[in-house]
Design a protein around this motif. Structure first.
Motif, PDB file in Angstrom:
ATOM      1  N   SER A  13       0.830  -1.198   0.000  1.00 26.86           N
ATOM      2  CA  SER A  13       0.000   0.000   0.000  1.00 26.86           C
ATOM      3  C   SER A  13       0.866   1.249   0.000  1.00 26.86           C
ATOM      4  CB  SER A  13      -0.926   0.002   1.220  1.00 26.86           C
ATOM      5  OG  SER A  13      -1.577   1.245   1.367  1.00 26.86           O
ATOM      6  N   LEU A  14       1.870   1.278   0.882  1.00 27.35           N
ATOM      7  CA  LEU A  14       2.743   2.444   0.976  1.00 27.35           C
ATOM      8  C   LEU A  14       3.497   2.668  -0.335  1.00 27.35           C
ATOM      9  CD1 LEU A  14       4.162   1.658   4.517  1.00 27.35           C
ATOM     10  CD2 LEU A  14       2.490   3.432   3.966  1.00 27.35           C
ATOM     11  N   ARG A  15       3.987   1.584  -0.920  1.00 22.77           N
ATOM     12  CA  ARG A  15       4.729   1.704  -2.178  1.00 22.77           C
ATOM     13  C   ARG A  15       3.841   2.211  -3.301  1.00 22.77           C
ATOM     14  NH1 ARG A  15       4.517  -1.976  -5.955  1.00 22.77           N
ATOM     15  NH2 ARG A  15       4.071  -3.682  -4.505  1.00 22.77           N
ATOM     16  N   SER A  16       2.651   1.637  -3.444  1.00 19.18           N
ATOM     17  CA  SER A  16       1.783   2.008  -4.561  1.00 19.18           C
ATOM     18  C   SER A  16       1.251   3.432  -4.421  1.00 19.18           C
ATOM     19  CB  SER A  16       0.616   1.021  -4.680  1.00 19.18           C
ATOM     20  OG  SER A  16      -0.200   1.063  -3.523  1.00 19.18           O
TER      21      SER A  16
ATOM     22  N   ILE B  74      -8.647   8.619   2.200  1.00 20.23           N
ATOM     23  CA  ILE B  74      -9.193   7.905   3.346  1.00 20.23           C
ATOM     24  C   ILE B  74      -8.136   6.918   3.810  1.00 20.23           C
ATOM     25  CG2 ILE B  74     -11.626   8.122   2.699  1.00 20.23           C
ATOM     26  CD1 ILE B  74     -11.482   5.221   1.689  1.00 20.23           C
ATOM     27  N   THR B  75      -8.072   6.702   5.101  1.00 18.37           N
ATOM     28  CA  THR B  75      -7.076   5.781   5.637  1.00 18.37           C
ATOM     29  C   THR B  75      -7.257   4.402   5.024  1.00 18.37           C
ATOM     30  OG1 THR B  75      -7.165   7.030   7.708  1.00 18.37           O
ATOM     31  CG2 THR B  75      -6.092   4.882   7.778  1.00 18.37           C
ATOM     32  N   GLU B  76      -8.519   3.980   4.848  1.00 24.93           N
ATOM     33  CA  GLU B  76      -8.798   2.658   4.284  1.00 24.93           C
ATOM     34  C   GLU B  76      -8.349   2.528   2.831  1.00 24.93           C
ATOM     35  OE1 GLU B  76     -11.896   3.277   7.557  1.00 24.93           O
ATOM     36  OE2 GLU B  76     -10.790   4.481   6.100  1.00 24.93           O
ATOM     37  N   GLY B  77      -8.162   3.662   2.147  1.00 27.26           N
ATOM     38  CA  GLY B  77      -7.711   3.650   0.762  1.00 27.26           C
ATOM     39  C   GLY B  77      -6.209   3.775   0.630  1.00 27.26           C
ATOM     40  N   GLY B  78      -5.495   3.821   1.768  1.00 25.40           N
ATOM     41  CA  GLY B  78      -4.050   3.939   1.747  1.00 25.40           C
ATOM     42  C   GLY B  78      -3.555   5.350   1.946  1.00 25.40           C
ATOM     43  N   GLY B  79      -4.468   6.287   2.153  1.00 23.06           N
ATOM     44  CA  GLY B  79      -4.078   7.698   2.302  1.00 23.06           C
ATOM     45  C   GLY B  79      -4.584   8.496   1.129  1.00 23.06           C
ATOM     46  N   PRO B  80      -3.692   9.157   0.370  1.00 16.67           N
ATOM     47  CA  PRO B  80      -4.145   9.968  -0.781  1.00 16.67           C
ATOM     48  C   PRO B  80      -4.854   9.119  -1.823  1.00 16.67           C
ATOM     49  CG  PRO B  80      -1.852  10.441  -0.222  1.00 16.67           C
ATOM     50  CD  PRO B  80      -2.238   9.225   0.564  1.00 16.67           C
ATOM     51  N   VAL B  81      -6.037   9.547  -2.205  1.00 12.23           N
ATOM     52  CA  VAL B  81      -6.811   8.868  -3.248  1.00 12.23           C
ATOM     53  C   VAL B  81      -6.890   9.728  -4.497  1.00 12.23           C
ATOM     54  CG1 VAL B  81      -9.153   8.111  -3.869  1.00 12.23           C
ATOM     55  CG2 VAL B  81      -8.162   7.455  -1.660  1.00 12.23           C
TER      56      VAL B  81
ATOM     57  N   PRO C  72      -4.171  -0.833  -5.516  1.00 12.31           N
ATOM     58  CA  PRO C  72      -3.253  -1.564  -4.639  1.00 12.31           C
ATOM     59  C   PRO C  72      -2.974  -0.860  -3.322  1.00 12.31           C
ATOM     60  CG  PRO C  72      -2.062  -0.542  -6.462  1.00 12.31           C
ATOM     61  CD  PRO C  72      -3.520  -0.375  -6.757  1.00 12.31           C
ATOM     62  N   GLY C  73      -3.398   0.395  -3.194  1.00 12.33           N
ATOM     63  CA  GLY C  73      -3.183   1.118  -1.943  1.00 12.33           C
ATOM     64  C   GLY C  73      -4.198   0.796  -0.872  1.00 12.33           C
ATOM     65  N   ARG C  74      -5.253   0.087  -1.210  1.00  9.29           N
ATOM     66  CA  ARG C  74      -6.324  -0.137  -0.238  1.00  9.29           C
ATOM     67  C   ARG C  74      -5.849  -0.985   0.933  1.00  9.29           C
ATOM     68  NH1 ARG C  74      -8.565  -5.119  -0.135  1.00  9.29           N
ATOM     69  NH2 ARG C  74      -8.324  -6.495  -1.924  1.00  9.29           N
ATOM     70  N   MET C  75      -6.569  -0.852   2.044  1.00 12.03           N
ATOM     71  CA  MET C  75      -6.207  -1.567   3.257  1.00 12.03           C
ATOM     72  C   MET C  75      -6.404  -3.071   3.090  1.00 12.03           C
ATOM     73  SD  MET C  75      -9.435  -1.068   5.848  1.00 12.03           S
ATOM     74  CE  MET C  75     -11.104  -1.627   5.409  1.00 12.03           C
ATOM     75  N   ARG C  76      -5.751  -3.819   3.963  1.00 19.17           N
ATOM     76  CA  ARG C  76      -5.947  -5.264   4.004  1.00 19.17           C
ATOM     77  C   ARG C  76      -7.228  -5.616   4.750  1.00 19.17           C
ATOM     78  NH1 ARG C  76      -1.151  -8.188   4.253  1.00 19.17           N
ATOM     79  NH2 ARG C  76      -2.397  -9.932   5.045  1.00 19.17           N
ATOM     80  N   GLY C  77      -7.708  -4.692   5.558  1.00 19.81           N
ATOM     81  CA  GLY C  77      -8.896  -4.938   6.360  1.00 19.81           C
ATOM     82  C   GLY C  77      -8.745  -4.259   7.704  1.00 19.81           C
ATOM     83  N   TYR C  78      -9.735  -4.441   8.572  1.00 21.38           N
ATOM     84  CA  TYR C  78      -9.669  -3.910   9.932  1.00 21.38           C
ATOM     85  C   TYR C  78      -9.102  -4.987  10.859  1.00 21.38           C
ATOM     86  CZ  TYR C  78     -12.742  -0.145   8.305  1.00 21.38           C
ATOM     87  OH  TYR C  78     -13.268   0.926   7.641  1.00 21.38           O
ATOM     88  N   TRP C  79      -8.252  -4.568  11.770  1.00 22.76           N
ATOM     89  CA  TRP C  79      -7.595  -5.498  12.667  1.00 22.76           C
ATOM     90  C   TRP C  79      -8.620  -6.223  13.545  1.00 22.76           C
ATOM     91  CZ3 TRP C  79      -3.054  -7.764  13.160  1.00 22.76           C
ATOM     92  CH2 TRP C  79      -2.729  -8.375  14.372  1.00 22.76           C
ATOM     93  N   ASN C  80      -8.616  -7.547  13.446  1.00 19.39           N
ATOM     94  CA  ASN C  80      -9.481  -8.402  14.259  1.00 19.39           C
ATOM     95  C   ASN C  80     -10.955  -8.000  14.197  1.00 19.39           C
ATOM     96  OD1 ASN C  80      -7.464 -10.110  15.063  1.00 19.39           O
ATOM     97  ND2 ASN C  80      -7.201  -9.218  17.104  1.00 19.39           N
ATOM     98  N   ASP C  81     -11.416  -7.584  13.026  1.00 21.31           N
ATOM     99  CA  ASP C  81     -12.819  -7.187  12.874  1.00 21.31           C
ATOM    100  C   ASP C  81     -13.300  -7.610  11.487  1.00 21.31           C
ATOM    101  OD1 ASP C  81     -15.325  -6.024  12.933  1.00 21.31           O
ATOM    102  OD2 ASP C  81     -14.635  -4.178  13.885  1.00 21.31           O
ATOM    103  N   SER C  82     -13.572  -8.881  11.345  1.00 19.69           N
ATOM    104  CA  SER C  82     -13.959  -9.412  10.036  1.00 19.69           C
ATOM    105  C   SER C  82     -15.315  -8.888   9.580  1.00 19.69           C
ATOM    106  CB  SER C  82     -13.991 -10.950  10.076  1.00 19.69           C
ATOM    107  OG  SER C  82     -14.873 -11.404  11.098  1.00 19.69           O
ATOM    108  N   ALA C  83     -16.222  -8.640  10.525  1.00 18.15           N
ATOM    109  CA  ALA C  83     -17.544  -8.139  10.143  1.00 18.15           C
ATOM    110  C   ALA C  83     -17.435  -6.749   9.529  1.00 18.15           C
ATOM    111  CB  ALA C  83     -18.470  -8.114  11.356  1.00 18.15           C
ATOM    112  N   ALA C  84     -16.657  -5.876  10.162  1.00 15.21           N
ATOM    113  CA  ALA C  84     -16.482  -4.525   9.625  1.00 15.21           C
ATOM    114  C   ALA C  84     -15.730  -4.561   8.302  1.00 15.21           C
ATOM    115  CB  ALA C  84     -15.728  -3.651  10.630  1.00 15.21           C
ATOM    116  N   THR C  85     -14.777  -5.479   8.174  1.00 14.84           N
ATOM    117  CA  THR C  85     -14.028  -5.604   6.922  1.00 14.84           C
ATOM    118  C   THR C  85     -14.938  -6.028   5.785  1.00 14.84           C
ATOM    119  OG1 THR C  85     -11.992  -6.183   8.118  1.00 14.84           O
ATOM    120  CG2 THR C  85     -12.104  -6.776   5.790  1.00 14.84           C
TER     121      THR C  85
END
Length: 503
Positions: A171-174, A294-301, A345-358
Motif C-alpha cells: 500500500s505504501l509503495r503504490s 481515506i485511511t482505508e484507501g491507503g491515504g491519498p486517493v 493496490p493502496g487499499r487496506m488489508r482490512g480492519y484489525w481483528n474485525d472481520s464483520a467490519a471488513t
C-alpha cells in the motif's frame, strides 16, 4: 526487502548528504537516517521484537517517531501509532486490542501507562535509545514481502469507536508511486508536516521522502510556531488541515510575516471553506493542493493541483469545484446509491481483528469511502457529503455539505456545520451551527435573520435549517474533522419543539 527498508536504502543511495528530517535544531541526512535506523532495528531485534509483532508508538511529532517506523519496517514488525492526546484508558485499549509486544515513545507519556505483562518499553529519551541509533549495528537480513503489514492506523472515530486499519508495505509503495506520478514536488522540496504522525496523514511524509524531500516536524502545532518553522527551515511545502490554515493566517496578519520560500500548501481531512481559500491565496501568494483521501484507501486517493484551483470566484467553477482526480493506479467510482468506492493496490488489508467490519467495507477489491459524490467525464471527483450524515426529511435527502456551502457564502460566517435533529413529524430536520467572529455565541437575532434570508434565496424549502446556533468554534478531533455526533446530541436538545417548514 520490504518497502520501508527499500525507502531508507534508496534515500541513502540517492540523497545521502541531503537532509532527510529537521526536528527543531536537529538535522539528520538520509545517510544518517539509514544508519541510525539500522542500529535501532538491531536493538528491537535484541528486545525480541520481530516479524509480525506489534509495537505501539506513543509520542508527539519528533525525529524518533519516523526512525522507529523505519526500524520496525526493517525487522518486519508492525507499528501501531497512538495519538499523544489519548488518555491512558484509550492507549490501554489499543495496546490490548492489537496485542502489542512493545511500546516505544516519550518518557513522560509512557510513565502514565500501566505496562501489560510481557510488554517491553523503549523511551526515546533513554540511553538505550541513544546507544542503539549510534551503535552502527545492523539487523539480520530479512526477506519481507510487500503484502506483510507495516501499520495499524486507527480511524479518527467521528461516529464511534475507532477501528484499526491494516496497511501493508505494498500500500505504501503504490500510494507513493501513484501520487508522485501525478505530483512532481521538485528535488529541493522542504515539506513541513503539521499533522500528527499517528493517523492516516502520516503517509504523506513517507511519500515525499520517496522523492528525496526534507521533512520538517513540529512537536505540536501552533500558528506562531508554524510561521517561525517555515522561515527557519525555508519550507517550500506546508501540510495542514483548513482549520489550522485559518489560525496560521491570523498569526501571519498579526506579525506581518513574509514567507518567500513557500510554494505550495497541501490541505486535506476537511473541506476548505471558499472564503478561507481566497483569503489564504491572497495572503500567502502560493499555490494550493487539495488531497482527498481515506485511511482505508491507503491515504491519498485523489488530488487537485494548484493550477486547477479557482482563486477568483466566490463560487468555485469547473475543476475547482472538485476534490481532484484519482492518483495513478487508483480508481474512484460512484455507485448507484451515490456512494464513492475506491479500488487500487493502496487499499487496506482490512480492519484489525474485525472481520464483520471488513466485509462491510471491502467488497470484491473495492473499498467503500462513506462519502457521497460523483465522478465526471474528465475524472474529477465531486463530493456531496457523508453517507451517515445525510438528513432524511419526510423521505427527501438533504446533504449537509450543500447547506454548509451556502452558509459559507455569508461574509460573516467563518465555518459551518449542519446536522440532523429528530422530528416526530418529519423524521429529521436540519440544524446549523455557524462560527462567526464578532457575533456573540447563541442566537444573535439580526445575524440569524440574515442567514435565514440567504438560505431562502439559495435553498429549497425542505433544505433550510430550522434553527441556527452561533458558536466560537466547531469541535474537532485530532485529524481536524468536525465531531458531528457531539453536535447532533446537543442540537437534539436545542431544537426540541422546532417545526420544519411546510413544502
Amino acid at each position: 526487502m520490504a518497502w520501508m527498508a527499500r525507502l531508507s536504502e534508496r534515500g541513502r543511495q540517492r540523497h545521502g548528504e541531503r537532509v532527510a528530517v529537521i526536528d527543531a535544531d536537529r538535522r539528520v541526512t538520509y545517510a544518517e537516517l539509514d544508519r541510525r535506523t539500522d542500529g535501532l532495528a538491531a536493538a528491537f531485534h535484541a528486545m525480541g521484537v520481530g516479524r509480525g509483532h506489534r509495537v505501539a508508538v506513543l509520542s508527539h511529532n519528533r525525529l524518533e517517531v519516523l526512525e522507529t517506523y523505519f526500524a520496525l519496517g526493517k525487522v518486519g514488525a508492525i507499528a501501531v501509532p497512538v495519538h499523544y492526546g489519548a488518555v491512558p484508558d484509550e492507549v490501554a485499549a489499543i495496546v490490548a486490542g492489537c496485542e502489542t509486544s512493545a511500546i516505544a515513545g516519550e518518557e513522560e507519556l509512557l510513565r502514565r501507562l500501566s505496562r501489560p505483562a510481557g510488554c517491553s518499553v523503549l523511551a526515546f529519551e533513554s540511553g538505550r535509545y541513544r546507544d542503539a541509533v549510534a551503535s552502527g549495528d545492523r539487523p539480520p537480513p530479512l526477506d519481507i514481502p510487500d503484502d506483510e503489514l507495516m501499520f495499524i492506523l486507527h480511524t479518527s472515530a467521528t461516529t464511534g469507536r475507532p477501528k484499526g486499519v491494516c496497511v501493508d508495505h505494498r500500500s505504501l509503495r503504490s500510494v507513493a508511486t501513484g501520487y508522485l506520478a501525478d505530483v512532481d514536488p521538485g528535488g529541493d522540496t522542504v515539506f513541513l508536516h503539521c499533522g500528527p504522525l499517528s493517523h492516516g496523514a502520516m503517509v504523506l511524509p513517507l511519500v515525499y521522502m520517496a522523492a528525496g524531500a526534507t521533512i520538517v516536524l513540529m512537536r505540536m502545532f501552533s500558528p506562531p510556531g508554524c510561521l517561525a518553522t517555515i522561515r527557519r527551515a525555508e519550507a517550500t511545502h506546508l501540510f495542514l488541515v483548513p482549520e489550522m490554515l485559518r489560525f496560521v493566517l491570523q498569526a501571519a496578519k498579526r506579525s506581518s510575516a513574509s514567507l518567500p520560500s513557500l510554494r505550495e500548501v497541501v490541505y486535506a481531512a476537511a473541506p476548505m471553506p471558499r472564503p478561507l481559500l481566497l483569503e489564504a491565496h491572497a495572503t500567502l501568494g502560493c499555490g494550493f493542493r487539495q488531497v482527498y483521501g481515506i485511511t482505508e484507501g491507503g491515504g491519498p486517493v485523489a488530488t487537485l493541483a494548484p493550477s486547477e484551483h479557482d482563486y477568483t470566484s466566490a463560487v468555485p467553477r469547473g475543476a475547482g469545484a472538485s476534490v481532484g482526480r484519482a492518483i495513478m493506479g487508483t480508481v474512484v467510482e460512484s455507485r448507484d446509491d451515490g456512494e464513492l468506492w475506491v479500488c487500487g493496490p493502496g487499499r487496506m488489508r482490512g480492519y484489525w481483528n474485525d472481520s464483520a467490519a471488513t466485509e462491510e467495507a471491502v467488497r470484491d477489491g473495492w473499498v467503500r469511502t462513506g462519502d457521497l459524490g460523483t465522478v465526471d467525464e474528465h475524472g474529477y471527483v465531486h463530493l456531496a457529503g457523508r453517507v451517515k450524515e445525510v438528513i432524511i426529511r419526510g423521505g427527501q435527502k438533504i446533504f449537509p455539505a450543500e447547506v454548509e456551502r451556502v452558509l459559507l457564502e455569508h461574509p460573516g460566517v467563518r465555518d459551518a456545520c449542519v446536522v440532523g435533529v429528530p422530528s416526530d413529524e418529519w423524521g429529521e430536520l436540519p440544524f446549523a451551527y455557524v462560527v462567526a467572529p464578532g457575533e456573540a455565541p447563541g442566537e444573535a437575532a439580526e445575524f440569524v435573520a440574515s442567514l435565514k434570508g440567504l438560505v431562502r434565496e439559495r435553498l429549497a424549502l425542505y433544505k433550510r435549517p430550522v434553527g441556527f446556533k452561533v458558536v466560537r468554534e466547531l469541535p474537532r478531533n485530532p485529524a481536524g474533522k468536525v465531531t458531528r455526533r457531539h453536535l447532533r446530541t446537543e442540537a437534539a436538545c436545542h431544537a426540541a419543539g422546532l417545526a420544519g417548514p411546510r413544502s
